[in-house]
Each structure stands twice: as structure tokens, then as C-alpha cells.
Design an enzyme around this catalytic site. Structure first.
Site, PDB file in Angstrom:
ATOM      1  N   ASP A 161       0.787  -1.252   0.000  1.00 41.67           N
ATOM      2  CA  ASP A 161       0.000   0.000   0.000  1.00 41.67           C
ATOM      3  C   ASP A 161       0.816   1.297   0.000  1.00 41.67           C
ATOM      4  O   ASP A 161       1.789   1.417   0.742  1.00 41.67           O
ATOM      5  CB  ASP A 161      -0.853   0.094   1.271  1.00 41.67           C
ATOM      6  CG  ASP A 161      -1.582  -1.165   1.608  1.00 41.67           C
ATOM      7  OD1 ASP A 161      -1.539  -2.132   0.839  1.00 41.67           O
ATOM      8  OD2 ASP A 161      -2.218  -1.182   2.683  1.00 41.67           O
TER       9      ASP A 161
ATOM     10  N   TRP B 187       6.001 -10.325   1.642  1.00 39.73           N
ATOM     11  CA  TRP B 187       5.394  -9.517   2.702  1.00 39.73           C
ATOM     12  C   TRP B 187       5.984  -9.933   4.044  1.00 39.73           C
ATOM     13  O   TRP B 187       6.161 -11.121   4.312  1.00 39.73           O
ATOM     14  CB  TRP B 187       3.878  -9.733   2.671  1.00 39.73           C
ATOM     15  CG  TRP B 187       3.146  -8.823   3.604  1.00 39.73           C
ATOM     16  CD1 TRP B 187       2.672  -7.585   3.324  1.00 39.73           C
ATOM     17  CD2 TRP B 187       2.812  -9.090   4.978  1.00 39.73           C
ATOM     18  NE1 TRP B 187       2.069  -7.050   4.451  1.00 39.73           N
ATOM     19  CE2 TRP B 187       2.143  -7.961   5.478  1.00 39.73           C
ATOM     20  CE3 TRP B 187       3.026 -10.166   5.835  1.00 39.73           C
ATOM     21  CZ2 TRP B 187       1.669  -7.883   6.782  1.00 39.73           C
ATOM     22  CZ3 TRP B 187       2.568 -10.087   7.150  1.00 39.73           C
ATOM     23  CH2 TRP B 187       1.888  -8.955   7.601  1.00 39.73           C
TER      24      TRP B 187
HETATM   25  C1  FRU Z   1      -3.952  -3.572   2.780  1.00 40.41           C
HETATM   26  C2  FRU Z   1      -3.316  -4.023   4.071  1.00 40.41           C
HETATM   27  C3  FRU Z   1      -3.681  -3.067   5.188  1.00 40.41           C
HETATM   28  C4  FRU Z   1      -2.551  -3.233   6.172  1.00 40.41           C
HETATM   29  C5  FRU Z   1      -1.375  -3.478   5.248  1.00 40.41           C
HETATM   30  C6  FRU Z   1      -0.357  -4.436   5.791  1.00 40.41           C
HETATM   31  O1  FRU Z   1      -3.316  -4.004   1.635  1.00 40.41           O
HETATM   32  O2  FRU Z   1      -3.697  -5.348   4.377  1.00 40.41           O
HETATM   33  O3  FRU Z   1      -4.950  -3.295   5.760  1.00 40.41           O
HETATM   34  O4  FRU Z   1      -2.370  -2.110   6.977  1.00 40.41           O
HETATM   35  O5  FRU Z   1      -1.899  -3.977   4.032  1.00 40.41           O
HETATM   36  O6  FRU Z   1       0.755  -4.498   4.958  1.00 40.41           O
END
Ligand code: FRU
Length: 498
Positions: A46, A70
Site C-alpha cells: 500500500d 510480505w
Molecule cells: C492492505 C493491508 C492493510 C494493512 C497493510 C499491511 O493491503 O492489508 O490493511 O495495513 O496492508 O501491509
């Protein structure tokens, strides 16, 4: 140390091919975009903390400083004078033992002489607790001090996240802060207000509405005039939704919006249902910049989809932002709709190029590109019938953008073995309604793996990752009937070196 991205490849990447295809082509791996923001290396999701400050566009982003998957979530940071040339900076907010730094926002003080930037972000603790924390920067956004009182907003719950702070005037005309955040699993947006960005007062909740089996993420609330009329202002809730659970929708994550009013406490939508914001597979977590020049609403989104984000074949980076898009409200067929148009350099590049008119049908028009191009097309379906644009690169995949007049649809298709190789749910067709009764205007941006299609001045958009491989891409245009098509093509490599 700063690292210059300059909208170009990192030194560890193969050089991009120029307008004349020369370099070796390969299948499978996706090339790095030239005119979109990507991290020099490692994982990005994000956009966070979008703010225009000190003459620069600051983008923070969900970032793993330690790898291409991630994890270890932190805020990466990049700045740009023009949303085209980016400089990547050291990590702004780093994960710590027991705490990851999830999505959030940054606002600039407008008090003369006060250069403080304030970030509100989600502390995602290892014990599955999520709450909102605060940090400030007094050096223009490069280094941050966490608030010793963190978290500053805590409900003791486990999916309370993604605070977006927005300015508004209360009933007495006082400048106030509004914070919107989600209770993701409850499918609710919670609204809080503050005068000092530290003490937050709960005002109301919006939702749940619409489909279940989803989590709600990354809300934003944006004030926009309808049809440019300053007397008719509405508030638009932007929302990202991600299917979860065993029977999760294989189409994966997407963005929606609702147009409504906000009275300082409650957001009231004009209609019950959410409307899809982008009809491609790959636009998520889009939010707007604070303090953009002229009060414009400029949005960036992450061009991927949680369904397969982890298997997108790029290296040494993974994750890209969309083109910057200016949001507006336009009345279409009696309904107030959110429209998106590219903001900034895209329009000026196109305006410098010379349009050419080609006859349809006679013989397909072939255009060989470096794999990075902008293309504007105008045609009248009454004269051309159905129109097809096919994109082929070194990969064993076919991408097409087709106006099917019988179906009354514009379809974006990605198919073939190299599309299937990304993920079983990656191939498919996305479509929007498109009538045959009116002339069509289409803006197509292809930047390596990023395809963004803007239909009729942004009335509809389709944003998708495309598996064309590295190296040149041939675009073939053909129509069923003889009507003409007006084409404007820009080679961004030429613009970037001009
Ligand atoms: C959206 C999300 C958010 C969170 C972030 C974690 O893509 O899942 O809700 O804050 O990514 O990386």
C-alpha cells in the site's frame, strides 16, 4: 544515503529497451516500469502517508526492508518533484520487536512557520492486537520521532487499522482533523475527530454494507465538487476490500467507493451499495495526497492483488504504484460518479504528440514498442464496429483490449501459458459496459507489466498487471468495419531522455 530511481531501472536491472527493440527478450519475468514508482529492491504494497510538502510529493509505502515477500512491515519512503522522477530514501518507520508498522497517513501543518508533519499509522503487535500510533517529523519527512504515548487510539481489538487523516471545517468553521480507519473484519469504517492530532473523539461508524466474506481496508474520505461546481460538494468514501476465508472470491482484492455527505460527525451515503472504483484486477489500497496543490484529489494505488501478489515474477523488487490519478465527480446518466484521469506528466506527453488517423479494417495496424507506451485512441463504433487491440511480447501470453459492440462491453483479457504460470487465478477477462452509440475515447498506458486503461475521460478504468515478458511489445489494432481510428502514441523513453 539516498538512491535515485529516476523513473528508470536500478543498476542491478537489465537496461530497458529503447524505442527500437534491441535488447535480449525473455519470457516469464516482468520488467521494471519506467514511469511508475517501484522500490529499488524488496517488497512494497500500500501507498502510505501521501503528502505534498516543501514542493515535493512524498510517498511512504508498506515495505519489507528485508526481502521480496510480505513481512517485517515498515514504511519505505520516496519523493518526487513531478510524480515521475523518484528518489528513494532510507526507511522512514521501521518495524521493531513485537510491532510492525502497517498502513496510515501523513498530514502537513498549515500553521505558518510550523513545518511539522504528523503520521498516524497502525501498530500491528505480534499478539494480534492492532491500534493507531503517531509519529512526527520536523525535517521535512526524512526522520520520524514516535510518540512516547503510543498507541494513541486503541480499541483493544485485532483488526483496527489503516488510519487516514483528513482536514475538514466543523459547523463553526474551525479547522478540524477527521480520522477514518477500519475495523477490517467487521466491515466498518470508524470516524474520529481531533483538534490536535493526538486526542481522538469517536463520532460514528459506517457499515457493514455490501458483500460479506471480505475485509475492509485502507479507507479515505475525500471532498469533491460535483461537475466542478464549488457550491455542490460531496464526500466520497474510498474503500479497499479483500475476500477472505475458504471460499474467497478468486477475483481477489479490489476498490469501491460511495458518494455521500459528511456533517462533521456522520458519513451518509447517497445510495446503499458500494460502487466498484476500478474494473481491472490490480488496483488496491488507493488513497489521496494531503495538501496537494490547488486542493486537488490525487490518488495513488498499489497495482497488485492479494490473491497472487506473492507470486508476481519480478526481481529484485516486487510491487508498483499506479499512475497518479486526479479524482473528480461527474454526473453521468443522472448519477454522480467518481471519475479518474491521469494526473500530471501523462497529459503533457500526449499533448506534445501528433495524432494520426488510420483507416479501420483495411489491414491491421502494427506498432512495435519498447514495452512502455502511452496511446490515446478515438473512434466511433457506429463506423468501426468492434475494435481490438492485441499486445504481444516475448512471453507466451496474449493481452487484449477489445470493444465488443455486440456485448456492449470493453474487455481486457490476459491469457496464455505465461499468464497461467503467474497463478492459476491470474488469467481472465475484466469488462466494463461500453455503448456502441457514442464515440469512444480511450487512454491506454503500458509500462512494462502495468496496463492502465482510462475510458471516456476516466468514467471507467481498468488496471491490470500484464505478463508480456521483457523486451519489445507489438500492439496490433484492427476493427470490423472501415471507420477511421485516431491514434496518438507516445514513447516515454523518448520523453524521459528529452
Ligand atoms: C492492505 C493491508 C492493510 C494493512 C497493510 C499491511 O493491503 O492489508 O490493511 O495495513 O496492508 O501491509
Amino acid at each position: 544515503m539516498t538512491e535515485t530511481l529516476a523513473a528508470g531501472p536500478a543498476p542491478t536491472d537489465p537496461a530497458p529497451t529503447g524505442p527500437v527493440p534491441t535488447g535480449p527478450a525473455s519470457t516469464g519475468r516482468m520488467p521494471r516500469p519506467l514511469f511508475h514508482l517501484t522500490p529499488r529492491r524488496h517488497w512494497m504494497n500500500d501507498p502510505n502517508g501521501l503528502v505534498h510538502h516543501g514542493g515535493l510529493w512524498h510517498v511512504y509505502f508498506q515495505y519489507n526492508p528485508e526481502g521480496s515477500d510480505w513481512g517485517h512491515m515498515s514504511w519505505g519512503h520516496a519523493t518526487s518533484p513531478d510524480l515521475l522522477h523518484w528518489t528513494e530514501h532510507p526507511v522512514a518507520l521501521r518495524h521493531r520487536t513485537g510491532e510492525q508498522v502497517f498502513s496510515g497517513s501523513v498530514v502537513a501543518s498549515r500553521v505558518p512557520g510550523d513545518e511539522t508533519l504528523t503520521a498516524l499509522y497502525t501498530s500491528a503487535y505480534d499478539d494480534a492486537h492492532q491500534a493507531q500510533s503517531r509519529a512526527t517529523s520536523i525535517d521535512g519527512g526524512y526522520t520520524w520521532q514516535r510518540d512516547p504515548g503510543n498507541p494513541v487510539l486503541d480499541r483493544g481489538t485485532s483488526t483496527f487499522r489503516d488510519p487516514k487523516v483528513v482536514r475538514f471545517l466543523d459547523a463553526d468553521g474551525h479547522a478540524r482533523w477527521l480520522l477514518v480507519a477500519v475495523e477490517a473484519e467487521d466491515r466498518q469504517v470508524l470516524l474520529y475527530t481531533s483538534a490536535d492530532l493526538r486526542e481522538w473523539t469517536y463520532q460514528s461508524a459506517f457499515g457493514p454494507v455490501g458483500d460479506d466474506g471480505l475485509v475492509w481496508e485502507c479507507p479515505d474520505l475525500v471532498r469533491l465538487p460535483v461537475d466542478g461546481d464549488p457550491e455542490d460538494q460531496r464526500w466520497v468514501l474510498l474503500l479497499s476490500t479483500n475476500p477472505v476465508g475458504e471460499d474467497a472470491d478468486p477475483d481477489g482484492s479490489s476498490m469501491s467507493y460511495a458518494v455521500g455527505t459528511f456533517d462533521g460527525q456522520v458519513f451518509t451515503p447517497d445510495a446503499e451499495q458500494l460502487t466498484r472504483l476500478d474494473h481491472g484486477r490490480d488496483l488496491y489500497a488507493g488513497v489521496t495526497f494531503d495538501d496537494a496543490p490547488g486542493g486537488q484529489a490525487v490518488m495513488l494505488g498499489w497495482m497488485s492483488n492479494w490473491r497472487y501478489a506473492a507470486s508476481v515474477p519480478t526481481a529484485p523488487w516486487r510491487g508498483a504504484m499506479s499512475l497518479p490519478r486526479r479524482l473528480a465527480l461527474r454526473t453521468l446518466a443522472g448519477r454522480v460518479r467518481l471519475v479518474q484521469e491521469p494526473f500530471g506528466f501523462v497529459r503533457s506527453w500526449l499533448d506534445r504528440a501528433t495524432p494520426a488517423t488510420v483507416p479501420g479494417h483495411a489491414q491491421p495496424v502494427e506498432l512495435v514498442s519498447s514495452g512502455h507506451l502511452l496511446c490515446e485512441l478515438r473512434w466511433d463504433p457506429a463506423a468501426t464496429g468492434s475494435l481490438r487491440l492485441s499486445l504481444r511480447g516475448a512471453a507466451d501470453a496474449l493481452v487484449s483490449v477489445c470493444h465488443d459492440v455486440e456485448a456492449g462491453e470493453l474487455q481486457v483479457t490476459r491469457s496464455g501459458p505465461d499468464a497461467e504460470a503467474v497463478h492459476p487465478d491470474f488469467p481472465g477477462v475484466c469488462a466494463v459496459e461500453l455503448s456502441r452509440a457514442e464515440p469512444v475515447h480511450l487512454l491506454l498506458s503500458l509500462d512494462g507489466p502495468l496496463l492502465e486503461v482510462f475510458v471516456n475521460q476516466g468514467e471507467q478504468t481498468l488496471s491490470s498487471l500484464v505478463p508480456l515478458g521483457t523486451g519489445p511489445v507489438t500492439l496490433t489494432l484492427d476493427t470490423d468495419d472501415r471507420g477511421p481510428v485516431t491514434l496518438t502514441v507516445v514513447d516515454p523513453a523518448g520523453e524521459l531522455t528529452a
